[in-house]
Design a protein around this motif. Structure first.
Motif, short mmCIF file in Angstrom:
data_model
loop_
_atom_site.label_atom_id
_atom_site.label_comp_id
_atom_site.label_asym_id
_atom_site.label_seq_id
_atom_site.Cartn_x
_atom_site.Cartn_y
_atom_site.Cartn_z
N ILE A 205 -3.30 -41.73 77.48
CA ILE A 205 -4.30 -41.70 78.07
C ILE A 205 -5.55 -42.60 78.60
O ILE A 205 -6.51 -42.04 79.58
N ASP A 206 -4.90 -44.09 77.90
CA ASP A 206 -6.35 -44.84 77.37
C ASP A 206 -6.71 -45.13 79.07
O ASP A 206 -7.64 -45.42 79.94
N THR A 207 -5.43 -44.81 80.28
CA THR A 207 -5.79 -45.70 81.41
C THR A 207 -6.34 -44.38 82.27
O THR A 207 -7.48 -45.04 83.36
N LEU A 208 -6.36 -43.38 82.41
CA LEU A 208 -7.21 -42.81 82.48
C LEU A 208 -8.49 -42.24 82.42
O LEU A 208 -9.17 -42.46 82.53
N VAL A 209 -8.20 -42.62 80.97
CA VAL A 209 -10.05 -43.18 80.53
C VAL A 209 -10.77 -43.80 80.58
O VAL A 209 -11.61 -44.23 81.27
N LYS A 210 -10.09 -45.61 81.09
CA LYS A 210 -10.52 -46.55 81.85
C LYS A 210 -11.13 -46.06 83.51
O LYS A 210 -12.35 -46.57 84.03
N LEU A 211 -9.67 -45.88 83.91
CA LEU A 211 -10.44 -44.73 85.58
C LEU A 211 -11.43 -44.06 85.50
O LEU A 211 -12.83 -44.47 86.28
N PHE A 212 -11.73 -43.25 84.82
CA PHE A 212 -12.95 -41.99 84.23
C PHE A 212 -14.24 -42.89 83.74
O PHE A 212 -15.45 -42.53 85.18
N ASN A 213 -14.40 -43.64 83.16
CA ASN A 213 -15.47 -44.58 82.68
C ASN A 213 -15.30 -45.59 84.06
O ASN A 213 -17.16 -45.99 84.00
N THR A 214 -14.62 -46.27 85.45
CA THR A 214 -15.92 -46.24 86.28
C THR A 214 -16.84 -45.80 87.15
O THR A 214 -17.21 -45.64 88.17
N LEU A 215 -16.46 -44.00 86.67
CA LEU A 215 -16.81 -42.97 87.51
C LEU A 215 -18.82 -43.25 87.02
O LEU A 215 -19.31 -42.32 87.74
N ARG A 216 -18.37 -43.20 86.03
CA ARG A 216 -19.67 -43.04 84.94
C ARG A 216 -20.88 -43.71 85.49
O ARG A 216 -20.65 -44.83 85.46
N PRO A 217 -22.09 -43.03 86.17
CA PRO A 217 -23.15 -44.22 86.31
C PRO A 217 -23.72 -44.32 84.55
O PRO A 217 -23.10 -44.00 83.86
N LYS A 218 -24.31 -45.64 85.19
CA LYS A 218 -25.08 -46.19 84.02
C LYS A 218 -26.21 -45.41 82.89
O LYS A 218 -26.23 -45.77 81.63
N ARG A 219 -26.63 -44.67 83.77
CA ARG A 219 -27.38 -43.57 84.10
C ARG A 219 -27.18 -42.17 84.33
O ARG A 219 -26.91 -42.11 85.42
N ALA A 220 -27.03 -41.59 83.20
CA ALA A 220 -26.51 -40.44 83.38
C ALA A 220 -27.63 -39.38 84.53
O ALA A 220 -27.56 -38.60 85.42
#
Length: 667
Positions: free
Chosen positions: A15-30
């Motif tokens: 799942i590591d690759t999917l976690v990295k992709l999801f992290n790119t969607l997360r903004p620095k501030r929620a």
């Protein structure tokens, strides 16, 4: 983002690759919704521009979904466990300190690895549902067997939740409280039969052994009946009391039924369009992610359970508070006399405290003596049906909160609310005056008689000046200590409501009447009357007892901890004022008298305001009411004062037509 997409291939596992992709969607501030939306749309454009990337990501996600078990995601996230409130509380505290180990077997663990930030639900919810659906459509277009990958987990979750609902519905804590479940067919067990029959037919349909399966209409009716029973139990609990265990069961049951209904909608709901199901799927996704982010949050567990228990506690306090609201001048007179009786007792309690202080006992022994003096004195006042004015706010605040919300969830008419607040205000003013009207002269007579009988003053001049300094509103922390006493009054009100609730829930009168040995000693009829009295007054007695403990120990606790903690109570302060005047042989300047009188009156005001504000806040939170018309309410009170200032403080004459009672005013 593009580099991550290019790195996905048929050999990609874990799942590591999917976690990295999801992290790119997360903004620095929620809270940065714009950035979150832009990131999701960027990923969608990249996938649309290169179908090979979309194909690779699609195959990768399908492999992950096929390798993991789905059922626990729907049955555990956002639904309380059956372990009980305190077990769940300990588990959450432990996992907040050290989270559990994550594995590769369950889809819920995958969600834990993806949305590992506690604020992820904020930015995910900020992205419009249309953007999420566009992204999902881009990834999962024409995926063979995609529905079956998700469907198996949904069906397993439906069966699990159904068994859980049936098990909770058969819990003795619930069936003993609501015996009708055992008399008639329980909807909790009936829904389980319906679910099993429905799922068995669904399995035959998937295996190709049946052309169609009966829809879930009848099953949804059974779930409606389950919710009706829960509503009846909660309504019954307002009259008969509740417990943390019962409250926890009801919350768990409600969450399980609600989740079961949502899963059935996704699987098979008559007359539901594809778009409606897609919207429901996105809503469930957001719900699961938010619940996952908060699954170890202690505050949410308390919010789910304690507000229901607090509602019962404050409801009992509200019924008691009705006795503290005078409608007419004759009732105000009765409240004044009742408070005057309490003032007489408090005058002697002040004497006993002064005498106990002369023992020079050890701090803890002195705290015990002071506590017993307060506790037994307040309980004696309760037995005589007298009234301590400062005990009113914790009760009347709940009474006001009850009147703030109508059955349809709207607020009452402001003028009606102003009438109720005006009644509460003038009742408390007259109760305070009644306490002071007798506490001061009784304390003065005791001090004067002591000097006449013994030949020396009850307090020395130094002690007298110390008593006057203690109520100095400017030169001492008297008002801070008065606020501490207000907190104690508030806690005593909660304790009183808790024991009233406990007496009702445990059938205290019946339990007392079953003590055969005591019945042979005093007679069964007297024992029955004692049981009824204790059931009706247990809250008042225990509230007064613990209030005395709080007043007697706060000062010693502050001394032991080296903190500025003590209490100032208006009635005792006024009694000490009278005692000090005699101890100084009445040689007191008018300035000191004025400062002292203003001091104990200010102490009384702080006592009332702090305890009333805290009690009203808890009462409103327990009912989940947000009252936002405070300024309009103050204006309405001001109009009442200007129009009829005498009636504002004295109420309407007994011969005048009465205003409608709050409970009968049209909402």
């Amino acid at each position: 983002m593009l580099n991550i997409l290019e790195s996905i291939s048929d050999a990609t596992t874990g799942i590591d690759t999917l976690v990295k992709l999801f992290n790119t969607l997360r903004p620095k501030r929620a809270a940065d919704a714009g950035k979150a939306i832009a990131n999701v749309r960027t990923l969608t454009r990249l996938l649309k521009a290169d179908p090979a990337h979309a194909q690779a990501l699609r195959d990768y996600i399908v492999r992950l979904l096929g390798e993991r078990r789905h059922s626990s995601l729907y049955t555990e996230i956002g639904v309380l466990s059956n372990d009980g409130f305190f077990t769940e509380l300990k588990r959450r505290i432990a996992y907040r300190l050290l989270p559990p180990a994550l594995g590769d077997e369950y889809l819920s663990d995958a969600l834990d690895q993806l949305a590992h930030e506690q604020t992820d639900h904020l930015w995910i919810a900020a992205v419009p549902a249309a953007d999420w659906l566009d992204l999902f459509d881009t990834i999962f277009t024409a995926v063979p067997g995609m529905r079956n990958v998700m469907l198996a987990g949904l069906l397993d979750a439906i069966r699990t939740l159904s068994y859980r609902v049936a098990a909770i519905g058969l819990e003795p804590k619930l069936t003993n409280f609501h015996t009708e479940i055992e008399v008639f067919d329980s909807p909790f067990t009936e829904q389980n039969r319906e679910v099993n029959a429905y799922l068995d037919g669904y399995q035959l349909l998937l295996a190709g052994e049946a052309a169609e399966v009966e829809d879930a209409r009848h099953l949804l009716v059974m779930l409606d009946q389950c919710e009706d029973v829960v509503a009846k139990i909660r309504k019954k609990a307002l009259v008969q009391g509740t417990s943390i265990a019962l409250t926890y069961l009801l919350v768990t049951l409600t969450q399980s039924v609600d989740r079961l209904r949502k899963l059935l909608f996704l699987v098979d709901t008559p007359d539901a369009s594809a778009e409606a199901r897609r919207a429901a799927a996105v809503a469930l996704m957001l719900e699961l992610i938010e619940a996952h982010n908060k699954k170890y949050t202690v505050r949410d567990l308390l919010a789910d359970n304690i507000h229901l228990l607090a509602r019962n506690v404050t409801e009992n306090a509200s019924r008691t508070g009705e006795h503290y609201v005078a409608d007419k001048r004759s009732q105000l007179g009765g409240m004044f006399l009742s408070s005057a009786g309490a003032g007489v007792v408090i005058g002697f309690m002040a004497l006993f405290k002064i005498l106990m202080s002369y023992l020079r006992a050890a701090p803890l022994v002195e705290a015990f003596l002071f506590s017993m003096n307060y506790s037994l004195g307040f309980m004696f006042i309760h037995l005589l049906h007298f009234t301590v004015a400062t005990k009113q706010p914790a009760m009347t605040a709940s009474r006001i909160a009850t009147g703030l919300q109508s059955r349809d969830g709207k607020y009452l008419d402001i003028d009606s609310m102003a009438e109720l607040v005006n009644k509460v205000f003038r009742t408390q003013v007259w109760a305070v005056l009644g306490n002071l009207a007798t506490a001061i002269p009784v304390a003065w007579l005791i001090a004067f008689g002591w000097q006449r009988i013994t030949g020396h003053h009850l307090v020395s001049p130094d002690k007298a000046m110390h008593l006057l300094h203690d109520i100095d509103p400017i030169g001492s922390p008297a008002l801070l200590y008065a606020a501490v006493a207000g907190v104690c009054l508030f806690l005593a009100g909660l304790i009183s409501g808790y024991y009233d609730n406990k007496a009702l829930y445990t059938r205290f009168a019946q339990r007392v009447s079953q003590r055969r040995g005591l019945g042979r000693l005093i007679g069964q009829q007297r024992l029955d009357r004692l049981g009824v009295y204790l059931e009706n007054n247990l809250g008042g007695l225990m509230g007064n007892f613990y209030f005395g403990i709080l007043l007697g120990t706060i000062g010693t606790l502050g001394f032991l901890l080296g903190l500025p903690l003590d209490i100032r109570h208006v009635t005792f302060s006024s009694a000490n004022f009278a005692t000090a005047i005699v101890g100084l042989d009445h040689n007191v300047s008018w300035q000191l008298v004025l400062k002292s009188v203003s001091g104990f009156l200010a102490i009384g005001a702080v006592n009332l305001m702090v305890s009333f504000a805290l009690a009203l806040w808890v009462a409103l939170r327990s009912r989940q009411v947000r009252f936002k018309h405070g300024f309009a309410l103050l204006k309405a009170l001001g109009r009442r004062f200007i129009t009829a200032p005498v009636d504002f403080f004295l109420g309407a004459r007994d011969t005048a037509p009465l205003l409608p009672d709050e409970s009968t005013i049209k909402r």
